[in-house]
Design an enzyme around this catalytic site. Structure first.
Site, PDB file in Angstrom:
ATOM      1  CG  HIS A 183      -3.271  -7.969  -5.648  1.00 24.96           C
ATOM      2  ND1 HIS A 183      -3.149  -9.337  -5.591  1.00 24.96           N
ATOM      3  CD2 HIS A 183      -2.496  -7.482  -4.639  1.00 24.96           C
ATOM      4  CE1 HIS A 183      -2.364  -9.664  -4.589  1.00 24.96           C
ATOM      5  NE2 HIS A 183      -1.954  -8.555  -3.998  1.00 24.96           N
ATOM      6  CD  GLU A 201       0.331  -4.488  -5.597  1.00 26.98           C
ATOM      7  OE1 GLU A 201      -0.020  -5.576  -6.080  1.00 26.98           O
ATOM      8  OE2 GLU A 201       0.716  -4.379  -4.416  1.00 26.98           O
ATOM      9  CG  ASP A 205       4.065  -6.471  -4.894  1.00 20.69           C
ATOM     10  OD1 ASP A 205       3.641  -5.757  -3.981  1.00 20.69           O
ATOM     11  OD2 ASP A 205       3.388  -7.365  -5.443  1.00 20.69           O
ATOM     12  CG  HIS A 208       4.232 -10.701  -3.755  1.00 17.11           C
ATOM     13  ND1 HIS A 208       4.414 -11.733  -2.846  1.00 17.11           N
ATOM     14  CD2 HIS A 208       3.460  -9.786  -3.107  1.00 17.11           C
ATOM     15  CE1 HIS A 208       3.766 -11.462  -1.727  1.00 17.11           C
ATOM     16  NE2 HIS A 208       3.182 -10.300  -1.855  1.00 17.11           N
ATOM     17  CD  GLU A 254       3.835  -4.110  -0.823  1.00 19.59           C
ATOM     18  OE1 GLU A 254       2.915  -4.587  -1.519  1.00 19.59           O
ATOM     19  OE2 GLU A 254       4.171  -4.593   0.277  1.00 19.59           O
TER      20      GLU A 254
HETATM   21 CA    CA Z   1       1.655  -5.673  -3.008  1.00 15.25          CA
END
Ligand code: CA
Length: 326
Positions: A19, A46, A48, A61, A151
């Site tokens: 994450h 991950e 973002d 993020h 994301e």
């Molecule tokens: Ca995320």
């Protein structure tokens, strides 16, 4: 809610999703955090993604800059009237001047996670393209391929500013060879309308995850209560391969010392053919009343039967899974 469903864990080892990188140990979304997560053995890294004023997708993020950078010190006059500095108000070259640090509460400057890395050492915001080149280069040099897990952040916010984040993200992913369902990439978004658009209007073939929040977070206009019903999950299965719910939507500990209580969400999602990748496991921020890390991992992997977990602590999650999948 129902009592423990006492399932077996899945036949194949669930995914360990780093994450924002190894963000339990190093500032989120920095290259060092990604390199460390890769070295710890994460299956997926991950990222973002939000857009700059000059339309560069960056790995970050928040929509605002002040919690994890020195923007207030470097660009004091660029604050909006609402007291925030927005990524979308800055060009990429300007953002590259910022120093990224551990998350703080801007009002008092105190760290959100006091036990974590507190060094301020010139870490930078990266573009999505540089992040993907970095990960693919690590995959090559270590001969251990990690997938990316990207994301699309707040697409409605970007649309309201005349920007089409999904189109930009898909273009960069395609440039790095992420185009087909079997490619080592998962795409994720909270906004259900945007996920439908990504799948059917933009023709995206990648594996897609419908993230699920709580309605009072105002993350998007999506009705997350409706999505978690059987009918809602059936609809999700039309366009996505899985869901990314919040851990308490799967399991809660009602009080100290209580046994965990499970919802039917994992069972219902599996019945619709959806994978379940909840967020976020944190050693230093366990679910309310959860006794310890082992209990959380046991509940999620061995009782609920999830297929992957977003974790700030790749090594802790992976070492638990190695006891189940030696
Ligand atoms: Ca995320």
């Amino acid at each position: 809610m129902c009592p423990s469903p006492s399932k077996k864990p899945p036949a194949t080892r669930p995914l360990v999703i780093a994450h924002r990188g190894a963000s339990g140990y190093l500032p989120e979304h920095t290259w060092v955090a990604k390199a460390y997560a890769h070295a710890l053995g994460a299956d997926c890294l991950e990222q973002d993604v939000v857009l700059t004023r000059d339309d560069v997708p960056v790995v970050f993020h928040d929509l605002v800059l002040e919690e994890v950078t020195n923007v207030a010190a470097l660009y004091p006059k660029r604050m909006r009237a609402d007291g925030h500095w927005y990524v979308i108000d800055f060009d990429y070259a300007e953002l590259r001047q910022l120093e990224v640090h551990e998350r703080i509460t801007p009002a008092d400057g105190k760290p959100v996670y006091p036990e974590r890395f507190q060094g301020k050492l010139g870490f930078k915001i990266q573009s999505l393209a540089d992040e993907l080149e970095f990960i693919q280069s690590l995959n090559r040099s270590t001969r251990r391929p990690a997938a990316v897990y990207t994301e699309v952040k707040s697409p409605a916010w970007h649309h309201a500013h005349g920007k089409d984040l999904s189109v930009v993200v898909l273009k960069v992913l395609a440039e790095f060879g992420y185009r087909d369902p079997e490619d080592a990439v998962w795409l994720q978004c909270f906004d259900a309308a945007e996920n439908v658009r990504i799948r059917f209007e933009l023709g995206c073939k990648l594996k897609l995850i419908q993230l699920i929040g709580a309605n009072d977070w105002n993350e998007s206009t999506t009705d997350y209560d409706a999505i978690r019903t059987r009918a809602g999950l059936k609809e999700v299965s039309r366009y996505a391969q899985g869901i990314g719910p919040w851990i308490p939507q799967i399991v809660t500990w009602p009080s100290v010392g209580a046994t965990p209580v499970f919802s039917s969400l994992v069972h219902d999602a599996h019945a619709e053919g959806l994978a379940v990748h909840p967020y976020t496991f944190r050693v230093d921020d366990l679910p309310t009343h959860a006794p310890n890390s082992v209990a959380v991992h046991q509940a999620l992997f061995e009782q609920a039967g999830i297929d992957g977990l977003f974790t700030d602590f790749t090594d802790v999650t992976l070492s638990y899974l190695k006891t189940l999948y030696p």
